[in-house]
Motif scaffolding. Structure first.
Motif, PDB file in Angstrom:
ATOM      1  N   LEU A 375       0.689  -1.020  -0.167  1.00 51.28           N
ATOM      2  CA  LEU A 375       0.167   0.023  -0.063  1.00 51.28           C
ATOM      3  C   LEU A 375       0.854   1.350   0.020  1.00 51.28           C
ATOM      4  O   LEU A 375       0.451   2.363  -0.646  1.00 51.28           O
ATOM      5  CB  LEU A 375      -0.846   0.185   1.177  1.00 51.28           C
ATOM      6  CG  LEU A 375      -1.942   1.230   1.212  1.00 51.28           C
ATOM      7  CD1 LEU A 375      -3.079   1.243   0.204  1.00 51.28           C
ATOM      8  CD2 LEU A 375      -2.570   1.107   2.723  1.00 51.28           C
ATOM      9  N   ARG A 376       1.906   1.293   0.663  1.00 54.06           N
ATOM     10  CA  ARG A 376       2.753   2.545   0.682  1.00 54.06           C
ATOM     11  C   ARG A 376       3.488   2.628  -0.495  1.00 54.06           C
ATOM     12  O   ARG A 376       3.354   3.636  -1.007  1.00 54.06           O
ATOM     13  CB  ARG A 376       3.849   2.071   1.938  1.00 54.06           C
ATOM     14  CG  ARG A 376       3.412   2.418   3.176  1.00 54.06           C
ATOM     15  CD  ARG A 376       4.672   2.094   4.163  1.00 54.06           C
ATOM     16  NE  ARG A 376       4.578   2.713   5.621  1.00 54.06           N
ATOM     17  CZ  ARG A 376       5.323   2.374   6.524  1.00 54.06           C
ATOM     18  NH1 ARG A 376       6.418   1.600   6.298  1.00 54.06           N
ATOM     19  NH2 ARG A 376       5.199   3.117   7.898  1.00 54.06           N
ATOM     20  N   LEU A 377       3.914   1.425  -1.213  1.00 56.19           N
ATOM     21  CA  LEU A 377       4.689   1.656  -2.458  1.00 56.19           C
ATOM     22  C   LEU A 377       3.697   2.258  -3.685  1.00 56.19           C
ATOM     23  O   LEU A 377       3.842   2.915  -4.227  1.00 56.19           O
ATOM     24  CB  LEU A 377       5.143   0.278  -3.115  1.00 56.19           C
ATOM     25  CG  LEU A 377       6.256  -0.103  -2.053  1.00 56.19           C
ATOM     26  CD1 LEU A 377       6.946  -1.558  -2.682  1.00 56.19           C
ATOM     27  CD2 LEU A 377       7.473   0.846  -2.125  1.00 56.19           C
ATOM     28  N   GLN A 378       2.266   1.651  -3.420  1.00 56.92           N
ATOM     29  CA  GLN A 378       1.273   2.071  -4.445  1.00 56.92           C
ATOM     30  C   GLN A 378       0.757   3.521  -4.154  1.00 56.92           C
ATOM     31  O   GLN A 378       0.667   4.159  -5.360  1.00 56.92           O
ATOM     32  CB  GLN A 378       0.146   1.133  -4.134  1.00 56.92           C
ATOM     33  CG  GLN A 378      -0.910   1.344  -5.010  1.00 56.92           C
ATOM     34  CD  GLN A 378      -2.341   0.509  -4.935  1.00 56.92           C
ATOM     35  OE1 GLN A 378      -2.188  -0.252  -4.064  1.00 56.92           O
ATOM     36  NE2 GLN A 378      -3.338   0.747  -5.519  1.00 56.92           N
ATOM     37  N   ARG A 379       0.849   4.040  -3.081  1.00 57.74           N
ATOM     38  CA  ARG A 379       0.188   5.409  -2.838  1.00 57.74           C
ATOM     39  C   ARG A 379       1.065   6.354  -1.953  1.00 57.74           C
ATOM     40  O   ARG A 379       0.990   7.678  -2.406  1.00 57.74           O
ATOM     41  CB  ARG A 379      -1.172   5.164  -1.726  1.00 57.74           C
ATOM     42  CG  ARG A 379      -2.100   4.491  -2.580  1.00 57.74           C
ATOM     43  CD  ARG A 379      -3.513   4.105  -1.605  1.00 57.74           C
ATOM     44  NE  ARG A 379      -3.914   5.092  -1.084  1.00 57.74           N
ATOM     45  CZ  ARG A 379      -4.927   5.134  -0.233  1.00 57.74           C
ATOM     46  NH1 ARG A 379      -5.439   4.074   0.349  1.00 57.74           N
ATOM     47  NH2 ARG A 379      -5.420   6.332   0.651  1.00 57.74           N
ATOM     48  N   SER A 380       2.071   5.904  -1.317  1.00 62.78           N
ATOM     49  CA  SER A 380       2.896   7.157  -0.617  1.00 62.78           C
ATOM     50  C   SER A 380       3.774   7.175  -1.572  1.00 62.78           C
ATOM     51  O   SER A 380       4.444   8.397  -1.529  1.00 62.78           O
ATOM     52  CB  SER A 380       3.380   6.478   0.783  1.00 62.78           C
ATOM     53  OG  SER A 380       2.427   6.075   1.474  1.00 62.78           O
ATOM     54  N   ARG A 381       4.341   6.513  -2.182  1.00 67.10           N
ATOM     55  CA  ARG A 381       5.609   6.778  -3.299  1.00 67.10           C
ATOM     56  C   ARG A 381       5.272   7.878  -4.465  1.00 67.10           C
ATOM     57  O   ARG A 381       6.078   8.991  -4.393  1.00 67.10           O
ATOM     58  CB  ARG A 381       5.954   5.634  -3.914  1.00 67.10           C
ATOM     59  CG  ARG A 381       7.451   5.995  -4.793  1.00 67.10           C
ATOM     60  CD  ARG A 381       7.542   4.558  -5.622  1.00 67.10           C
ATOM     61  NE  ARG A 381       8.348   3.606  -4.987  1.00 67.10           N
ATOM     62  CZ  ARG A 381       9.337   3.450  -4.384  1.00 67.10           C
ATOM     63  NH1 ARG A 381      10.479   4.391  -4.655  1.00 67.10           N
ATOM     64  NH2 ARG A 381       9.744   2.308  -3.842  1.00 67.10           N
ATOM     65  N   PRO A 382       4.012   7.946  -5.064  1.00 60.46           N
ATOM     66  CA  PRO A 382       3.593   8.917  -5.563  1.00 60.46           C
ATOM     67  C   PRO A 382       3.617  10.053  -5.195  1.00 60.46           C
ATOM     68  O   PRO A 382       4.051  11.402  -5.579  1.00 60.46           O
ATOM     69  CB  PRO A 382       2.280   8.393  -6.454  1.00 60.46           C
ATOM     70  CG  PRO A 382       2.281   7.102  -6.033  1.00 60.46           C
ATOM     71  CD  PRO A 382       3.002   6.779  -5.202  1.00 60.46           C
ATOM     72  N   LEU A 383       3.098  10.123  -3.831  1.00 60.66           N
ATOM     73  CA  LEU A 383       2.934  11.172  -3.095  1.00 60.66           C
ATOM     74  C   LEU A 383       4.179  11.972  -2.694  1.00 60.66           C
ATOM     75  O   LEU A 383       4.295  13.273  -2.757  1.00 60.66           O
ATOM     76  CB  LEU A 383       2.217  11.013  -1.530  1.00 60.66           C
ATOM     77  CG  LEU A 383       0.990  11.661  -1.526  1.00 60.66           C
ATOM     78  CD1 LEU A 383       0.178  10.718  -0.385  1.00 60.66           C
ATOM     79  CD2 LEU A 383       1.265  13.186  -0.878  1.00 60.66           C
ATOM     80  N   LEU A 384       5.291  11.337  -2.420  1.00 57.98           N
ATOM     81  CA  LEU A 384       6.613  11.698  -2.010  1.00 57.98           C
ATOM     82  C   LEU A 384       7.336  12.245  -3.451  1.00 57.98           C
ATOM     83  O   LEU A 384       7.806  13.258  -3.358  1.00 57.98           O
ATOM     84  CB  LEU A 384       7.364  10.773  -1.470  1.00 57.98           C
ATOM     85  CG  LEU A 384       6.983  10.309  -0.081  1.00 57.98           C
ATOM     86  CD1 LEU A 384       7.544   8.723   0.407  1.00 57.98           C
ATOM     87  CD2 LEU A 384       7.191  11.312   1.015  1.00 57.98           C
ATOM     88  N   ASP A 385       6.814  11.689  -4.445  1.00 64.05           N
ATOM     89  CA  ASP A 385       7.586  12.001  -5.743  1.00 64.05           C
ATOM     90  C   ASP A 385       6.983  13.439  -6.183  1.00 64.05           C
ATOM     91  O   ASP A 385       7.839  14.354  -6.643  1.00 64.05           O
ATOM     92  CB  ASP A 385       7.166  11.061  -6.905  1.00 64.05           C
ATOM     93  CG  ASP A 385       8.057  10.075  -6.727  1.00 64.05           C
ATOM     94  OD1 ASP A 385       8.970   9.728  -5.894  1.00 64.05           O
ATOM     95  OD2 ASP A 385       7.345   8.766  -7.299  1.00 64.05           O
ATOM     96  N   ALA A 386       5.775  13.608  -5.854  1.00 60.90           N
ATOM     97  CA  ALA A 386       5.206  15.142  -6.202  1.00 60.90           C
ATOM     98  C   ALA A 386       5.598  16.123  -4.900  1.00 60.90           C
ATOM     99  O   ALA A 386       5.912  17.247  -5.224  1.00 60.90           O
ATOM    100  CB  ALA A 386       3.613  15.082  -6.088  1.00 60.90           C
ATOM    101  N   LEU A 387       5.857  15.629  -3.655  1.00 64.87           N
ATOM    102  CA  LEU A 387       6.241  16.392  -2.705  1.00 64.87           C
ATOM    103  C   LEU A 387       7.582  17.324  -2.776  1.00 64.87           C
ATOM    104  O   LEU A 387       7.787  18.005  -2.432  1.00 64.87           O
ATOM    105  CB  LEU A 387       6.021  15.644  -1.238  1.00 64.87           C
ATOM    106  CG  LEU A 387       6.243  16.585   0.101  1.00 64.87           C
ATOM    107  CD1 LEU A 387       5.218  17.702   0.208  1.00 64.87           C
ATOM    108  CD2 LEU A 387       6.050  15.788   1.219  1.00 64.87           C
ATOM    109  N   GLN A 388       8.444  16.283  -3.174  1.00 65.79           N
ATOM    110  CA  GLN A 388       9.851  16.628  -3.119  1.00 65.79           C
ATOM    111  C   GLN A 388      10.253  18.010  -4.063  1.00 65.79           C
ATOM    112  O   GLN A 388      10.940  18.930  -3.637  1.00 65.79           O
ATOM    113  CB  GLN A 388      10.864  15.413  -3.456  1.00 65.79           C
ATOM    114  CG  GLN A 388      12.258  15.797  -3.474  1.00 65.79           C
ATOM    115  CD  GLN A 388      12.941  14.744  -3.733  1.00 65.79           C
ATOM    116  OE1 GLN A 388      12.691  13.723  -4.370  1.00 65.79           O
ATOM    117  NE2 GLN A 388      14.557  14.777  -3.547  1.00 65.79           N
TER     118      GLN A 388
END
Length: 507
Positions: A375-388
């Protein structure tokens, strides 16, 4: 004209104006930074401690096209508005609270009066058909009494060669003490679990029992318990270092040095623990790297902390460093307290909150570690890619000394440690469990103010280690101390590991 004479020539009027404009701009920026610092001081002293966005900020977020409704919902987590009665808000009644099933029950039966036992219709005696039942939490006030221990003495009535034998005394925490083990344990719990200073406890005993017990005597009890628990605290530390995941934090504590200066030395209690497991406090006179370096030794698991540099270059060569998203979020909250309408800071806070919302969703669904990781890889990773890149843009545009600029710099400097949770599913998003373990120290520090000596530090740390470990593991601290402390001094050191809270809970 020579270069030297040209350099000394007066500036033209346009150049002077441009220079004054730059000076004015820098002065304005400096004033802005100083105003931020002043507001932060005032907020810290007089402002609310909450780190949630208020209603107005949430409304601004809903108007922001780059923010999803999920982010707004994750940030809000607010209780619905209460209903109004006579123009005043009325909180929703939670319903009648159920008392714990594990508490012992005592029945008190109320019988009907003679008039109630007679039938109002025919006049004959009625029969009991049942009972109306209700429950209340009750208590028996502490009663002090003198425990008289009479040891049986036996001798042979037929000869004198056998001599006299006397029943053995049970092991005690403090031999020949005026106080029983229960009084000693209650004193320790009252101080380090309920944060009650010894001078108040001394006054309470004198008031309730008419017995005057000095603070020095009580302090002797506490130090003896700390001395006995020190090997157990050491065993807890070895359990943690032999594990795979440690969260760390530190907090200052004053120590009386008795060196004639009349000032307390600022020492530190370093806390190490694992989520769902034990906690140990390590007393050190300073805040340098030597503390965690000596405690962790060659630890090669995951070490999660804030961004404090002392946690660098510790442990073994394969140690994995992780950082805390709650610390990063807190810095953007500080920027919002200074500038409540700052949509950039609001948007970043909302995105960080969505990370926590994803983990909360996994917990509520009782996902195992593998499913949680997916779940983290599916939803958290894209969030971090946009946040950085968004935070990188903030760092370029915001004043370096401003609260928002500092928040962006802090986050980006620790970015590789903040995203470690994508590689290691056991890592928590925040170090809040470690901070929560510090609350007992902070609350106690307000009451007992300081440690009485440098030698008391490790003993107090040992008591806090056991008290906090029992709290985390849901072990009744009084039952644990009553079972473990008597006779502990006579146990061989190799057996001590069998008496840590974790081991005790499994027996």
């Amino acid at each position: 004209m020579s270069p030297s004479s040209s350099a000394c020539s007066p500036l033209s009027e346009s150049e002077q104006i441009e220079q004054l404009k730059k000076q004015l701009q820098w002065a304005e920026l400096k004033i802005q930074v100083l105003e931020e610092r002043l507001r932060l001081e005032l907020i810290a002293k007089y402002g609310p401690a909450s780190e949630k966005l208020n209603d107005t900020q949430l409304e601004l977020l809903q108007l922001e096209p780059g923010v999803s409704s999920m982010e707004v919902q994750a940030e809000s987590e607010r209780v619905p508005e209460p209903s109004l009665r006579n123009g005043r808000p009325q909180p929703k009644h939670p319903g009648r609270q159920q008392l714990p099933a594990n508490l012992p029950r005592r029945e008190k039966i109320l019988v009907c009066t003679p008039e109630q036992r007679t039938c109002r219709a025919c006049g004959k005696e009625t029969t009991v058909i049942g009972h109306e039942q209700s429950e209340q939490l009750d208590v028996e006030p502490a009663r002090y009494f003198v425990l008289i221990t009479r040891r049986e003495k036996r001798a042979c009535g037929f000869c004198k060669e056998g001599g006299v034998v006397t029943a053995a005394l049970p092991a005690r925490i403090i031999d020949k003490s005026l106080a029983s083990d229960r009084v000693v344990i209650d004193t320790v719990i009252a101080k380090y679990s309920d944060h009650l200073p010894l001078y108040r406890q001394s006054a309470m005993v004198e008031r309730e029992a008419g017995v005057e017990i000095s603070r020095a005597t009580m302090d002797g009890w506490v130090m003896r318990v700390g001395e006995l628990l020190s090997p157990i605290a050491g065993a807890i530390g070895r359990e943690l270092v032999n594990g795979t995941y440690i969260q760390a934090d530190e907090t200052p504590v004053g120590v009386q040095m008795h060196d004639g200066r009349g000032k307390n030395h600022q020492a530190y209690l370093w806390q190490y623990g694992t989520p769902g497991g034990s906690v140990v406090f390590d007393f050190r006179l300073g805040r340098g790297r030597e503390g965690p370096k000596r405690f962790l030794g060659q630890f090669e698991g995951i070490l999660q902390s804030d961004g404090y540099a002392a946690y660098e270059q510790v442990g073994g060569p394969k140690i994995v460093h992780a950082c805390c998203w709650a610390h990063s979020r807190r810095k953007y909250i500080e920027a919002l307290k200074l500038h409540p309408d700052d949509r950039t800071a609001m948007r970043i806070v909302a995105r960080i909150d969505e990370l926590f919302a994803i983990d909360a969703e996994a917990r509520s669904a009782n996902l195992d570690q593998l499913a949680h990781h997916k779940l983290r890889l599916q939803r958290s990773r894209p969030l971090l890619d946009a946040l950085q890149p968004e935070i990188e843009a903030v760092q370029r545009e915001a004043l370096p000394a401003s609260a928002l600029g500092k928040a962006a710099r802090y986050t980006l400097a620790l970015w590789h440690k903040l995203v470690r949770f994508l590689e290691y599913p056991e890592i928590e998003l925040s170090n809040n469990l470690a901070e929560n373990s510090m609350r007992a120290v902070v609350l106690g520090r307000k009451n007992w103010i300081h440690l009485g000596s440098q030698e008391a530090g490790p003993k107090v740390a040992a008591i806090l280690s056991v008290v906090e470990s029992c709290r985390r593991l849901n072990i009744p601290i009084r039952d644990y101390l009553t079972d473990v402390l008597p006779g502990l001094a006579d146990r061989p050191l190799p057996q001590i590991k069998r008496f840590t809270p974790t081991a005790w809970a499994t027996t």
